[in-house]
Design an enzyme around this catalytic site. Structure first.
Site, PDB file in Angstrom:
ATOM      1  N   ASP A 168      -2.068  -6.636 -16.150  1.00 56.09           N
ATOM      2  CA  ASP A 168      -1.996  -5.240 -15.730  1.00 56.09           C
ATOM      3  C   ASP A 168      -3.409  -4.732 -15.453  1.00 56.09           C
ATOM      4  O   ASP A 168      -4.272  -4.724 -16.337  1.00 56.09           O
ATOM      5  CB  ASP A 168      -1.335  -4.419 -16.837  1.00 56.09           C
ATOM      6  CG  ASP A 168      -1.249  -2.933 -16.508  1.00 56.09           C
ATOM      7  OD1 ASP A 168      -1.549  -2.555 -15.359  1.00 56.09           O
ATOM      8  OD2 ASP A 168      -0.864  -2.157 -17.400  1.00 56.09           O
ATOM      9  N   ASP A 173       2.746   0.131  -3.777  1.00 54.29           N
ATOM     10  CA  ASP A 173       4.141   0.557  -3.630  1.00 54.29           C
ATOM     11  C   ASP A 173       4.195   2.067  -3.403  1.00 54.29           C
ATOM     12  O   ASP A 173       3.707   2.841  -4.220  1.00 54.29           O
ATOM     13  CB  ASP A 173       4.915   0.188  -4.890  1.00 54.29           C
ATOM     14  CG  ASP A 173       6.424   0.293  -4.716  1.00 54.29           C
ATOM     15  OD1 ASP A 173       6.873   1.178  -3.958  1.00 54.29           O
ATOM     16  OD2 ASP A 173       7.154  -0.501  -5.333  1.00 54.29           O
ATOM     17  N   THR A 189      -2.463  -7.521   8.232  1.00 54.00           N
ATOM     18  CA  THR A 189      -1.466  -8.412   7.657  1.00 54.00           C
ATOM     19  C   THR A 189      -0.275  -8.554   8.596  1.00 54.00           C
ATOM     20  O   THR A 189      -0.073  -7.737   9.503  1.00 54.00           O
ATOM     21  CB  THR A 189      -0.971  -7.876   6.305  1.00 54.00           C
ATOM     22  OG1 THR A 189      -0.249  -6.643   6.522  1.00 54.00           O
ATOM     23  CG2 THR A 189      -2.141  -7.597   5.356  1.00 54.00           C
TER      24      THR A 189
END
Length: 238
Positions: A122, A145, A216
């Site tokens: 994390d 996200d 990407t």
């Protein structure tokens, strides 16, 4: 903007808001044999295990080159390419998902990259406990996200409490580079970063994509569908 202490936070920073921040969401994913083999054979060379005490990054990399923290790297293709483009910069790439960790290690080996180290932990705990103040020259957080649903916005990583944790780790003159393909999240990012007096936007609002950040496949597909991409680059000024 004015210089402020390193622990400066916006006026609306929630009191006592700390341990609720998470840099990831666990998800099911399949580890290929090649990815697992990369972890098994390359971790000792390019992996860094988490420790709850401050680490000497120069010692871990074996160099005194500038240090960039990357939080969340997906399958690692962009991370490997950025490291290839910037060979005189060291990158600490953090993610929790095994397939991505294995794939990045594989890419490091295939491309003979010596300037990346990988952590599987994390990132919030790494920032809180392992990174020394003033140890970073830059921070990259690309396409976190967006948590599209409004009731989930509180789960977004880019919020004032987390930026407040990151700022002391940056050297004066260091930068934070964010990127997202979700416009409403881009607006939130801009508002959050702009709320810190010791961060200065390098553009009027959104920045041109820096040369080091590759496009990407996901990003290219989104652009073909008419989706936008927003980069933000803010510099620490005090």
């Amino acid at each position: 903007m004015t210089d402020t202490p390193e622990n400066q936070t916006p006026n609306d920073l929630p009191a006592g808001h700390s341990r609720s921040i998470r840099s990831f969401v666990l998800r099911q994913s399949h580890m290929t044999a090649a990815q697992q083999r990369a972890i098994d054979t390359l971790w000792d060379s390019f992996g860094i295990d988490y420790q709850a005490t401050p680490a000497d990054l120069d010692a871990r990399f074996g160099s005194s080159r500038p240090k960039i923290l990357e939080i969340g790297f997906g399958m690692g293709m962009a991370s490997a390419e950025i490291a290839r483009r910037l060979p005189e910069t060291d990158f600490l790439a953090i993610d929790v998902h095994g397939p991505g960790v294995g794939n990045l290690l594989k890419l490091i080996n295939e491309n003979h990259l010596e300037n990346i180290r990988v952590m599987r932990h994390d990132a919030v705990e790494v920032v809180e406990n392992m990174l020394q103040d003033g140890s970073l020259d830059g921070i990259h957080i690309f396409f976190p996200d967006p948590w599209h649903k409004k009731r989930h916005h509180k789960r977004r990583l880019i919020q004032a409490p987390f930026i407040a944790k990151l700022l002391p780790k940056l050297k004066t003159g260091g930068y934070i580079h964010l990127a997202t393909d979700w416009e409403e999240y881009a607006q939130q990012m801009l508002e959050v970063l702009s709320s810190f007096d010791n961060l200065q936007n390098t553009a009027a609002d959104y920045a041109p994509t820096p040369d080091y950040r590759p496009e990407t496949k996901f990003e290219a597909r989104g652009k073909r569908l008419g989706h936008g991409v927003w980069d933000l680059v803010f510099k620490r000024i005090g």
